[in-house]
Write an enzyme that holds these catalytic residues in place. Sequence first.
Site, PDB file in Angstrom:
ATOM      1  CG  ASP A 218      -2.088   1.173   1.329  1.00  9.82           C
ATOM      2  OD1 ASP A 218      -1.760   1.593   0.133  1.00  9.82           O
ATOM      3  OD2 ASP A 218      -2.713   1.238   2.119  1.00  9.82           O
ATOM      4  N   GLY A 219       0.400   2.298  -0.602  1.00 15.31           N
ATOM      5  CA  GLY A 219       1.057   3.672  -0.355  1.00 15.31           C
ATOM      6  C   GLY A 219       1.457   3.686  -1.633  1.00 15.31           C
ATOM      7  CG  ASN A 220       1.792   1.575  -4.867  1.00 12.26           C
ATOM      8  OD1 ASN A 220       2.894   1.295  -3.936  1.00 12.26           O
ATOM      9  ND2 ASN A 220       1.774  -0.363  -5.779  1.00 12.26           N
TER      10      ASN A 220
ATOM     11  NE  ARG B  99      -1.402   6.663   0.692  1.00 11.58           N
ATOM     12  CZ  ARG B  99      -1.451   5.921   2.122  1.00 11.58           C
ATOM     13  NH1 ARG B  99      -1.559   6.244   3.095  1.00 11.58           N
ATOM     14  NH2 ARG B  99      -1.859   4.795   1.868  1.00 11.58           N
ATOM     15  CD1 TRP B 100       7.478   6.964  -3.321  1.00 10.28           C
ATOM     16  CD2 TRP B 100       7.240   6.647  -4.949  1.00 10.28           C
ATOM     17  NE1 TRP B 100       8.343   6.471  -3.114  1.00 10.28           N
ATOM     18  CE2 TRP B 100       8.568   7.160  -4.626  1.00 10.28           C
ATOM     19  CE3 TRP B 100       6.898   6.872  -6.190  1.00 10.28           C
ATOM     20  CZ2 TRP B 100       9.495   6.828  -5.818  1.00 10.28           C
ATOM     21  CZ3 TRP B 100       7.506   6.994  -6.826  1.00 10.28           C
ATOM     22  CH2 TRP B 100       9.076   7.042  -7.027  1.00 10.28           C
TER      23      TRP B 100
ATOM     24  CG  ASN C  68      -7.337  -2.763  -6.315  1.00  7.48           C
ATOM     25  OD1 ASN C  68      -6.162  -3.755  -6.056  1.00  7.48           O
ATOM     26  ND2 ASN C  68      -7.620  -2.129  -5.423  1.00  7.48           N
TER      27      ASN C  68
END
Length: 247
Positions: free
Chosen positions: A28-30, A32-33, A76
């Site tokens: 998780d967090g791709n 936001r990165w 998704n």
Amino acid sequence: MALPFKKKTATKTELPEKLPEHVAFIMDGNGRWAKKRGMPRKFGHREGAKTFHDMTRYCRSIGIKNISFYVFSTENWKRPKEEIDAIMNLLWEYLNDCDEYLEQEVRMIFIGDKTRLPEKIQKRMIELEEDSKKYNKMNLILAINYGGRDEIAHAAKLIAQEVKSGNISPDEITEDIISDNLYTKGIPDVDLMIRPSGELRLSNFLIWQCAYAEYYFTDILWPDFSREELNKALVDFSERGRRFGGV
Ligand code: FPP
């Protein structure tokens, strides 16, 4: 085209003696990165795929026997088409660049409902499962179009069919029978579930298999997750007292 991969990063935390049998990762967090860098979300997924690649190599090298990754969930599909296409393209690239796993005697297992995936991806997944089924150095489990509830409903249908055919009676349905009808049949339950990016939930990933899992959460976003961070999670895991409901 081969997937680009990350340069290995050094680790300073020493590995504990006892490692978990099964580690699961929620990548998780791709998004936001990428956003933090002013880039479209798909760049985050590409960077996340590099971290994924590096983690598979590292886990194989330190001797973890089962690793699972949440690549694409049944939920998704609600994302914009452009993002779904970018993830499917990355997956396709990756599936065509798996020789090193076969050389390293890694067994590849795809869990989830394959039928909704592009046909060429389904075909390649089945080929890789077939080509690697003789290997036992590590199980690499990729969850694609996977949902834990969907998996349990699927198992219930298979068991209901067995009851209908008269092979078992409802009274004979046990936890083991349910486990044996999940996509993860034969794979030990999850010992350590790792979720980066600051979110504190399971999001429908391996919900049956995580009944007694230990959790490791970190604020680091998945593309920045490193070998050192995994070592820290493994040390943390080794210090926990697991009682499985006993005393
Ligand atoms: C969750 O982060 C990530 C995903 C839904 C996709 C994970 C896919 C990859 C890492 C790449 C493909 C993998 C392989 C095996 C080649 P998010 O997009 O929800 O991040 P956010 O919460 O910051 O928006």
